[in-house]
Design a protein around this motif. Structure first.
Motif, PDB file in Angstrom:
ATOM      1  N   LEU A  88     -33.219  62.460 -15.732  1.00 44.50           N
ATOM      2  CA  LEU A  88     -32.507  63.561 -15.081  1.00 44.50           C
ATOM      3  C   LEU A  88     -31.018  63.531 -15.424  1.00 44.50           C
ATOM      4  O   LEU A  88     -30.404  64.579 -15.653  1.00 44.50           O
ATOM      5  N   HIS A  89     -30.452  62.328 -15.453  1.00 46.76           N
ATOM      6  CA  HIS A  89     -29.021  62.200 -15.776  1.00 46.76           C
ATOM      7  C   HIS A  89     -28.745  62.661 -17.206  1.00 46.76           C
ATOM      8  O   HIS A  89     -27.768  63.387 -17.461  1.00 46.76           O
ATOM      9  N   LEU A  90     -29.598  62.265 -18.144  1.00 46.09           N
ATOM     10  CA  LEU A  90     -29.405  62.664 -19.533  1.00 46.09           C
ATOM     11  C   LEU A  90     -29.456  64.180 -19.692  1.00 46.09           C
ATOM     12  O   LEU A  90     -28.566  64.793 -20.296  1.00 46.09           O
ATOM     13  N   LEU A  91     -30.503  64.795 -19.147  1.00 43.73           N
ATOM     14  CA  LEU A  91     -30.632  66.242 -19.303  1.00 43.73           C
ATOM     15  C   LEU A  91     -29.556  66.984 -18.523  1.00 43.73           C
ATOM     16  O   LEU A  91     -29.026  67.998 -18.994  1.00 43.73           O
ATOM     17  N   GLY A  92     -29.245  66.500 -17.320  1.00 42.17           N
ATOM     18  CA  GLY A  92     -28.178  67.130 -16.541  1.00 42.17           C
ATOM     19  C   GLY A  92     -26.850  67.096 -17.278  1.00 42.17           C
ATOM     20  O   GLY A  92     -26.096  68.081 -17.281  1.00 42.17           O
ATOM     21  N   SER A  93     -26.572  65.963 -17.939  1.00 40.43           N
ATOM     22  CA  SER A  93     -25.322  65.836 -18.710  1.00 40.43           C
ATOM     23  C   SER A  93     -25.320  66.778 -19.904  1.00 40.43           C
ATOM     24  O   SER A  93     -24.291  67.397 -20.228  1.00 40.43           O
ATOM     25  N   MET A  94     -26.451  66.908 -20.579  1.00 40.68           N
ATOM     26  CA  MET A  94     -26.535  67.805 -21.733  1.00 40.68           C
ATOM     27  C   MET A  94     -26.349  69.257 -21.314  1.00 40.68           C
ATOM     28  O   MET A  94     -25.674  70.034 -21.998  1.00 40.68           O
ATOM     29  N   ILE A  95     -26.917  69.624 -20.181  1.00 36.36           N
ATOM     30  CA  ILE A  95     -26.767  70.990 -19.682  1.00 36.36           C
ATOM     31  C   ILE A  95     -25.324  71.243 -19.261  1.00 36.36           C
ATOM     32  O   ILE A  95     -24.749  72.299 -19.559  1.00 36.36           O
ATOM     33  N   SER A  96     -24.722  70.260 -18.575  1.00 36.34           N
ATOM     34  CA  SER A  96     -23.322  70.413 -18.133  1.00 36.34           C
ATOM     35  C   SER A  96     -22.364  70.531 -19.304  1.00 36.34           C
ATOM     36  O   SER A  96     -21.341  71.219 -19.221  1.00 36.34           O
ATOM     37  N   ALA A  97     -22.684  69.855 -20.414  1.00 30.82           N
ATOM     38  CA  ALA A  97     -21.802  69.874 -21.580  1.00 30.82           C
ATOM     39  C   ALA A  97     -21.862  71.196 -22.332  1.00 30.82           C
ATOM     40  O   ALA A  97     -21.010  71.480 -23.174  1.00 30.82           O
ATOM     41  N   GLY A  98     -22.852  72.018 -22.034  1.00 31.92           N
ATOM     42  CA  GLY A  98     -23.001  73.299 -22.717  1.00 31.92           C
ATOM     43  C   GLY A  98     -23.930  73.192 -23.907  1.00 31.92           C
ATOM     44  O   GLY A  98     -24.150  72.124 -24.470  1.00 31.92           O
ATOM     45  N   GLY A  99     -24.501  74.314 -24.281  1.00 31.56           N
ATOM     46  CA  GLY A  99     -25.390  74.333 -25.439  1.00 31.56           C
ATOM     47  C   GLY A  99     -26.858  74.227 -25.076  1.00 31.56           C
ATOM     48  O   GLY A  99     -27.714  74.706 -25.806  1.00 31.56           O
ATOM     49  N   VAL A 100     -27.163  73.555 -23.958  1.00 33.01           N
ATOM     50  CA  VAL A 100     -28.537  73.440 -23.483  1.00 33.01           C
ATOM     51  C   VAL A 100     -28.672  74.263 -22.210  1.00 33.01           C
ATOM     52  O   VAL A 100     -27.977  74.013 -21.220  1.00 33.01           O
ATOM     53  N   LYS A 101     -29.547  75.246 -22.226  1.00 39.05           N
ATOM     54  CA  LYS A 101     -29.746  76.124 -21.069  1.00 39.05           C
ATOM     55  C   LYS A 101     -31.041  75.797 -20.324  1.00 39.05           C
ATOM     56  O   LYS A 101     -31.092  75.835 -19.103  1.00 39.05           O
ATOM     57  N   LYS A 102     -32.093  75.507 -21.089  1.00 41.76           N
ATOM     58  CA  LYS A 102     -33.381  75.166 -20.488  1.00 41.76           C
ATOM     59  C   LYS A 102     -33.908  73.907 -21.170  1.00 41.76           C
ATOM     60  O   LYS A 102     -33.805  73.764 -22.396  1.00 41.76           O
ATOM     61  N   ALA A 103     -34.493  73.017 -20.364  1.00 45.94           N
ATOM     62  CA  ALA A 103     -34.929  71.743 -20.927  1.00 45.94           C
ATOM     63  C   ALA A 103     -36.134  71.207 -20.167  1.00 45.94           C
ATOM     64  O   ALA A 103     -36.362  71.548 -19.008  1.00 45.94           O
TER      65      ALA A 103
END
Length: 306
Positions: A88-103
């Motif tokens: 959850l932390h990895l995906l949450g960080s990727m979404i927060s950083a931008g570029g990832v909208k759905k995962a």
């Protein structure tokens, strides 16, 4: 045995079935419920210690099996019972950083066997989507490699390649036959680690997030065994009603246990209104991680027997 471990029934895959087969079924059902298009998914993380192969990555295999775009970020994370909060932390960080909208986050293991009364096989799927108004998630993630020997598969890696000698059983001091390639599980060490490290980690996370225990609707802990989980619950002063369990009927489902417990015990509850949850996983590594998250109108398909 049932009194201390707390497990009455388990789920064991046939030999031909893998963790990725279970995760595939879970992901297909979740995508159907969400009405997501495959080409919309930007990232796929698989958290497992039961890969299809040593190489290539199981995540990349599932990217193809799920029919996701070739632009999808896909990779594996080698974690067991603590893996869900880390994922959850990895995906949450990727979404927060931008570029990832759905995962998608696929977590679980094929770790059960007939001889061992503890583990069950399970695969889970979790979807995360960018929402600028979503409340923050809070994490406390830890590792201690000094305890690596407490839970270990000694053979099969480059440190000790699997050989014919690992097929010869040996009798231990109690007269029980073991194979050199069997899982090493130091029960007393795992009990000590879990009950000493998890309660203060939960308290630390609550303090960091400035959340009172009374504000948490449910505390979900990795389903290790009854003795460990009851000790953690009592140390934290939590009522049994706020700590759902799936141990009796589903056993220890490794990294999948947090998502499995949410689905099996809180399916209708979490689908109706907002809830604040604290999730905590702990195990192989040694590693342990906790997170606090708010769920509003969550989509939880019913649990499937694949």
């Amino acid at each position: 045995m049932v009194r201390n471990i707390g497990i009455k029934t388990r789920r064991i895959c046939p030999e031909w079935q893998t963790f990725s087969d279970l995760a595939l079924v879970a992901a297909e059902k979740l995508l159907e419920e969400l009405h997501w298009h495959r080409e919309e998914i930007d990232a796929l993380i698989v958290v497992t210690q039961s890969p299809d192969y040593l190489i290539p990555s199981t995540a990349i295999i599932l990217q193809d099996r799920l029919g996701l775009s070739q632009s999808t970020i896909a990779f594996d994370v080698n974690l067991g019972c603590s893996g869900y909060p880390f994922g959850l932390h990895l995906l949450g960080s990727m979404i927060s950083a931008g570029g990832v909208k759905k995962a998608l986050l696929l977590v679980g293991d094929k770790c059960a066997n007939v001889k061992d009364p503890l583990f069950s096989d399970a695969g889970t799927a979790t979807a995360l989507e960018f929402d600028p108004d979503a409340p923050p998630m809070y994490f406390d993630l830890n590792s201690d490699g000094r305890g690596k020997g407490a839970i270990m598969l000694p053979a099969g890696g480059h440190r000790e390649p699997f050989g014919v000698q690992h097929l010869i059983p040996k009798r231990d001091e109690h007269g029980v036959m073991h194979w050199p390639a069997d899982l090493i599980l130091d029960g007393p060490a795992v009990l000590s680690f879990s009950t000493q490290q998890v309660p203060p980690a939960v308290e630390r996370l609550l303090q960091y997030a400035q959340v009172d225990k009374a504000e948490i609707d449910y505390f979900l802990f990795h389903q290790a065994n009854r003795m460990i989980n009851e000790t953690i619950r009592k140390k934290l002063g939590l009522s049994a009603e706020k700590v759902p369990s799936t141990l009796p009927d589903l056993g220890n489902t490794s990294g999948a246990s947090l998502a499995v417990t949410m689905t099996a015990r809180l399916h209708e509850t979490l689908s109706t209104r907002g809830h604040k949850l604290l999730l905590s996983g702990f195990g192989i590594g040694l590693s342990w991680g906790s997170c606090i998250l708010d769920l509003e109108n969550a989509v939880l398909p019913p649990m499937l027997e694949a």
